[in-house]
Design an enzyme around this catalytic site. Structure first.
Site, PDB file in Angstrom:
ATOM      1  N   CYS A   1      96.888  -8.202 -10.919  1.00  0.00           N
ATOM      2  CA  CYS A   1      97.508  -7.749 -11.937  1.00  0.00           C
ATOM      3  C   CYS A   1      97.150  -6.647 -13.193  1.00  0.00           C
ATOM      4  O   CYS A   1      97.008  -5.852 -13.330  1.00  0.00           O
ATOM      5  CB  CYS A   1      96.645  -9.000 -13.043  1.00  0.00           C
ATOM      6  SG  CYS A   1      96.746  -9.196 -14.919  1.00  0.00           S
TER       7      CYS A   1
ATOM      8  N   CYS B   1      95.775  -6.554 -15.710  1.00  0.00           N
ATOM      9  CA  CYS B   1      93.945  -6.494 -16.105  1.00  0.00           C
ATOM     10  C   CYS B   1      93.833  -4.548 -15.336  1.00  0.00           C
ATOM     11  O   CYS B   1      92.814  -4.312 -16.057  1.00  0.00           O
ATOM     12  CB  CYS B   1      93.810  -6.596 -14.924  1.00  0.00           C
ATOM     13  SG  CYS B   1      94.153  -8.534 -15.258  1.00  0.00           S
TER      14      CYS B   1
ATOM     15  N   HIS C   1      47.281  -4.481 -20.422  1.00  0.00           N
ATOM     16  CA  HIS C   1      46.402  -5.310 -20.810  1.00  0.00           C
ATOM     17  C   HIS C   1      47.078  -6.337 -21.126  1.00  0.00           C
ATOM     18  O   HIS C   1      46.940  -7.366 -21.215  1.00  0.00           O
ATOM     19  CB  HIS C   1      47.652  -4.894 -22.748  1.00  0.00           C
ATOM     20  CG  HIS C   1      46.641  -3.576 -23.379  1.00  0.00           C
ATOM     21  ND1 HIS C   1      45.355  -3.092 -23.467  1.00  0.00           N
ATOM     22  CD2 HIS C   1      47.556  -2.757 -23.972  1.00  0.00           C
ATOM     23  CE1 HIS C   1      45.347  -2.082 -23.997  1.00  0.00           C
ATOM     24  NE2 HIS C   1      46.658  -1.712 -23.656  1.00  0.00           N
TER      25      HIS C   1
ATOM     26  N   HIS D   1      41.936   2.606 -24.583  1.00  0.00           N
ATOM     27  CA  HIS D   1      43.042   2.960 -25.321  1.00  0.00           C
ATOM     28  C   HIS D   1      43.437   3.406 -26.955  1.00  0.00           C
ATOM     29  O   HIS D   1      44.017   4.654 -27.097  1.00  0.00           O
ATOM     30  CB  HIS D   1      44.783   1.527 -25.387  1.00  0.00           C
ATOM     31  CG  HIS D   1      46.141   1.786 -25.195  1.00  0.00           C
ATOM     32  ND1 HIS D   1      47.010   0.624 -25.261  1.00  0.00           N
ATOM     33  CD2 HIS D   1      47.110   2.969 -25.522  1.00  0.00           C
ATOM     34  CE1 HIS D   1      48.358   1.190 -24.790  1.00  0.00           C
ATOM     35  NE2 HIS D   1      48.373   3.331 -25.663  1.00  0.00           N
TER      36      HIS D   1
HETATM   37  C1  LIG Z   1      46.030   4.846 -18.596  1.00  0.00           C
HETATM   38  C2  LIG Z   1      45.921   5.613 -19.337  1.00  0.00           C
HETATM   39  C3  LIG Z   1      45.636   7.307 -19.574  1.00  0.00           C
HETATM   40  C4  LIG Z   1      46.192   7.990 -20.441  1.00  0.00           C
HETATM   41  N1  LIG Z   1      46.168   9.418 -20.016  1.00  0.00           N
HETATM   42  C5  LIG Z   1      46.812  10.199 -20.865  1.00  0.00           C
HETATM   43  C6  LIG Z   1      45.874  11.231 -21.012  1.00  0.00           C
HETATM   44  O1  LIG Z   1      44.783  11.411 -20.663  1.00  0.00           O
HETATM   45  N2  LIG Z   1      46.574  12.652 -21.794  1.00  0.00           N
HETATM   46  C7  LIG Z   1      47.952  12.525 -22.062  1.00  0.00           C
HETATM   47  O2  LIG Z   1      48.810  13.106 -22.495  1.00  0.00           O
HETATM   48  N3  LIG Z   1      48.883  11.180 -21.891  1.00  0.00           N
HETATM   49  C8  LIG Z   1      47.971  10.401 -21.571  1.00  0.00           C
HETATM   50  N4  LIG Z   1      48.580   8.419 -21.002  1.00  0.00           N
HETATM   51  C9  LIG Z   1      49.342   8.203 -21.914  1.00  0.00           C
HETATM   52  C10 LIG Z   1      49.946   7.587 -23.119  1.00  0.00           C
HETATM   53  O3  LIG Z   1      48.831   7.055 -23.289  1.00  0.00           O
HETATM   54  C11 LIG Z   1      51.080   7.267 -23.414  1.00  0.00           C
HETATM   55  O4  LIG Z   1      51.553   5.667 -22.219  1.00  0.00           O
HETATM   56  C12 LIG Z   1      52.426   8.241 -23.324  1.00  0.00           C
HETATM   57  O5  LIG Z   1      52.106   9.426 -24.480  1.00  0.00           O
HETATM   58  C13 LIG Z   1      53.799   7.462 -23.898  1.00  0.00           C
HETATM   59  O6  LIG Z   1      53.322   6.870 -25.014  1.00  0.00           O
HETATM   60  P1  LIG Z   1      53.566   5.930 -25.854  1.00  0.00           P
HETATM   61  O7  LIG Z   1      53.949   6.283 -27.495  1.00  0.00           O
HETATM   62  O8  LIG Z   1      54.984   4.928 -25.547  1.00  0.00           O
HETATM   63  O9  LIG Z   1      52.486   4.245 -26.824  1.00  0.00           O
HETATM   64  P2  LIG Z   1      51.557   4.088 -25.147  1.00  0.00           P
HETATM   65  O10 LIG Z   1      50.590   4.342 -25.327  1.00  0.00           O
HETATM   66  O11 LIG Z   1      52.079   4.241 -23.824  1.00  0.00           O
HETATM   67  O12 LIG Z   1      51.251   2.567 -25.578  1.00  0.00           O
HETATM   68  C14 LIG Z   1      52.447   1.211 -25.180  1.00  0.00           C
HETATM   69  C15 LIG Z   1      52.257   0.838 -26.193  1.00  0.00           C
HETATM   70  O13 LIG Z   1      50.962  -0.629 -26.347  1.00  0.00           O
HETATM   71  C16 LIG Z   1      50.517  -1.005 -27.779  1.00  0.00           C
HETATM   72  N5  LIG Z   1      49.724  -0.081 -28.176  1.00  0.00           N
HETATM   73  C17 LIG Z   1      48.482   1.472 -28.480  1.00  0.00           C
HETATM   74  N6  LIG Z   1      47.830   1.561 -28.670  1.00  0.00           N
HETATM   75  C18 LIG Z   1      47.308   0.288 -28.044  1.00  0.00           C
HETATM   76  C19 LIG Z   1      45.634  -0.296 -28.122  1.00  0.00           C
HETATM   77  N7  LIG Z   1      45.117   0.422 -28.102  1.00  0.00           N
HETATM   78  N8  LIG Z   1      45.572  -1.746 -27.310  1.00  0.00           N
HETATM   79  C20 LIG Z   1      46.327  -2.499 -27.004  1.00  0.00           C
HETATM   80  N9  LIG Z   1      48.403  -1.846 -26.780  1.00  0.00           N
HETATM   81  C21 LIG Z   1      48.417  -0.668 -27.221  1.00  0.00           C
HETATM   82  C22 LIG Z   1      52.022  -0.589 -28.695  1.00  0.00           C
HETATM   83  O14 LIG Z   1      52.688  -0.899 -28.987  1.00  0.00           O
HETATM   84  C23 LIG Z   1      52.547   0.769 -28.052  1.00  0.00           C
HETATM   85  O15 LIG Z   1      53.985   1.190 -28.147  1.00  0.00           O
HETATM   86  C24 LIG Z   1      47.875   7.916 -20.479  1.00  0.00           C
HETATM   87  C25 LIG Z   1      48.161   6.385 -20.058  1.00  0.00           C
HETATM   88  C26 LIG Z   1      47.992   5.717 -18.902  1.00  0.00           C
HETATM   89  C27 LIG Z   1      48.297   4.597 -18.873  1.00  0.00           C
END
Ligand SMILES: Cc1cc2nc3c(=O)[nH]c(=O)nc-3n(C[C@H](O)[C@H](O)[C@H](O)COP(=O)(O)OP(=O)(O)OC[C@H]3O[C@@H](n4cnc5c(N)ncnc54)[C@H](O)[C@@H]3O)c2cc1C
Length: 494
Positions: free
Chosen positions: A55, A58, A299, A359
């Site tokens: 077509c 289209c 989590h 966290h």
């Molecule tokens: C195991 C691990 C260790 C890390 N260590 C480091 C580090 O040492 N240095 C570094 O620079 N980056 C680190 N990171 C990365 C950092 O923590 C974030 O994941 C990244 O900066 C992205 O942040 P974000 O804003 O997406 O939120 P994130 O911290 O990734 O959190 C994701 C979502 O989880 C929810 N959330 C936030 N806090 C909590 C809480 N306390 N309990 C439950 N839910 C929550 C919120 O909805 C948030 O949007 C680590 C990641 C992981 C998985």
């Protein structure tokens, strides 16, 4: 169950368009994939264009449709995961019945509706109260987008650029956003698995830790697709990474694509990774994404375990992050916090709260760091979590803004209740997998294993690790052990 080896995602399988030499963003559907694609998409809405390839109108309309599809579809989508734009070629014989079901009366004819309503659905001209509607003013890209904006109350523009939009939700204003995170948990699982394989991280000293983490995924991953895929990896683990071939050199020998025998295996099904993030999407290309998805995965696992599994889960997660999280500072820092735990966890509650506070300690550290270096996501600054907007009952008294985690008077019972519901039911409330709401962690996995182990033997390494693992995984472990006793000849990997 068989391994689904093939293209990484439906979105990417659209391929190159013969006419224009460029990639199409609208997803080509036909009678064989129509229900599956529309049934499983994370998108809230779908547009289906019925057309005929012969077509001329289209063909002329296609660039307009593609201009809009570019915004919503594919790994480079500006607004991913909201609207799935598709097309069906009614000139192909196999699609005749499908086009008839939608009473296609002219080409192109466009429909709008929630994707699930298209599944096994149809449309008739005088049908009242149908959630599927004909898009009656879509002659140009502008008009189509206007029509969509009216339906969704949004203000998408044809010139919107990736990460330059005001449509991103704030991380605190809409608690319902977490319902989109289940797709990110799938994305993070598939990404983690990809990283492990492409960096050849399975070694003699890390093998057992991966097996334990896979056990956890089989039993408690919130996505059924990922539980199933993890179970398949687990039962075939020895074939994936034979214990006699673990030096880096030898891994090279068995590798054809740099990832080893499982190179094309998609742990969460053939549509994942999709190539984009939803809940974890940052407002900058380099922020959020995988590490956010990984936290949400951890989590969501923590709230799904039973009391008896809490210590096993703690060690599995700590070891997994230590061995397989490729961010050096993150893994070191997290492991230090793991190592400072002195007594074993006995309850789900204790472990959930430990992960939450851990966290928050990371958040607290990064709050300062990101502010000083300007490396954070301006739309998602780190906060002590959950803020009052998300859970007012978690905060016992009015604390000052900017208070440290330890200065806030938390009601931990309320925090536990909140986390259980947020990462439990709410996380999967929009999930379009018919079995996802079943609380079938172990049962579902075993059920899948029954299928997948018909001709398969549980690998010795995996079975041994499972046998040694916590008896809290009783049903699963016993099942595997019993399978192990009835070993049958080994199936080849593919
Ligand atoms: C195991 C691990 C260790 C890390 N260590 C480091 C580090 O040492 N240095 C570094 O620079 N980056 C680190 N990171 C990365 C950092 O923590 C974030 O994941 C990244 O900066 C992205 O942040 P974000 O804003 O997406 O939120 P994130 O911290 O990734 O959190 C994701 C979502 O989880 C929810 N959330 C936030 N806090 C909590 C809480 N306390 N309990 C439950 N839910 C929550 C919120 O909805 C948030 O949007 C680590 C990641 C992981 C998985």
């Amino acid at each position: 169950a068989s391994f689904s080896v093939g293209s990484r995602s439906i979105l990417r399988s659209i391929g190159v368009n013969e006419n224009n030499g460029g990639a199409d963003n609208a997803v080509e559907l036909n009678v064989t994939n129509f229900d599956a694609v529309l049934g499983e998409t994370p998108a809230t809405y779908a547009v289906v264009e019925f057309f005929a390839h012969w077509c001329p109108a289209c063909r002329n309309y296609k660039p307009h449709y593609e201009k809009v599809a570019r915004l919503f579809n594919g790994p480079n989508a500006v607004h991913p995961g909201i609207i799935l734009m598709t097309r069906v070629d009614c000139a192909l014989k196999i699609n005749n019945k499908l086009c008839d079901k939608f009473s296609v009366s002219h080409y192109p004819m466009l429909f709008w509706g929630p994707p699930s309503k298209f599944v096994a659905g149809g449309w008739e001209p005088k049908q009242e109260k149908s959630e599927i509607r004909v898009i009656d003013d879509a002659r140009t890209a502008d008009r189509l987008l206007n029509w969509i904006n009216k339906q969704t109350g949004s203000s998408y523009g044809l010139d919107d650029g990736k990460f330059e939009n005001e449509h991103l939700p704030s991380n605190i204003s809409d608690p319902g956003q977490i319902a989109r995170a289940v797709y990110d948990v799938e994305e993070a699982t598939a990404t983690a698995f990809d990283i492990i394989l492409s960096h050849k991280m399975i070694k003699s000293e890390t093998r057992a830790s991966l097996i334990r983490f896979l056990q956890l995924l089989v039993a408690h991953h919130p996505s059924r697709r990922c539980r199933k895929g993890s179970a398949e990896v687990l039962v075939n683990f020895d074939d994936l990474s034979p214990s006699h071939m673990q030096s880096t050199d030898k891994q090279e020998v068995i590798t054809s694509n740099g990832k080893g025998a499982l190179g094309n295996f998609q742990i969460c099904g053939k549509e994942v990774p999709r190539g984009y993030w939803m809940f974890c999407r940052g407002s900058r290309n380099e922020t959020r994404g995988f590490s956010c998805g990984l936290w949400v995965l951890l989590h969501s696992l923590s709230v799904r375990i039973d009391d008896g599994e809490s210590q096993f889960t703690f060690t599995s997660i700590c070891d997994f992050i230590h061995n397989f999280f490729i961010c050096e500072e993150c893994r070191q820092h997290f492991y230090e916090m793991c190592s400072s735990v002195t007594s074993p966890f006995n309850t789900t509650r204790d472990f959930v709260l430990w992960l939450w506070s851990t966290h928050n300690k990371v958040n607290e550290r990064l709050m300062k760091l990101e502010a000083s270096l300007n490396t954070g996501d301006p739309k998602f600054p780190k906060i002590i979590w959950p803020p009052k907007q998300l859970c007012s009952s978690c905060h016992r008294s009015r604390s000052q803004g900017g208070a440290k985690f330890s200065q806030i008077d938390w009601d931990e019972d309320e925090v536990f209740k909140f986390l259980t519901s947020y990462y439990g039911k709410t996380l999967v409330s929009l999930y379009k997998d018919k079995d996802s709401l079943r609380n079938d962690g172990i049962d579902g996995a075993v059920e899948d294993l029954v299928v997948s182990t018909n001709a398969v033997v549980v690998p010795v390494g995996a079975a041994l690790a499972i046998a040694l693992a916590s008896c809290a995984f009783g049903a699963l472990a016993c099942y595997w052990r019993s399978q192990q006793k009835n070993r049958k000849p080994r199936r080849s990997w593919n």
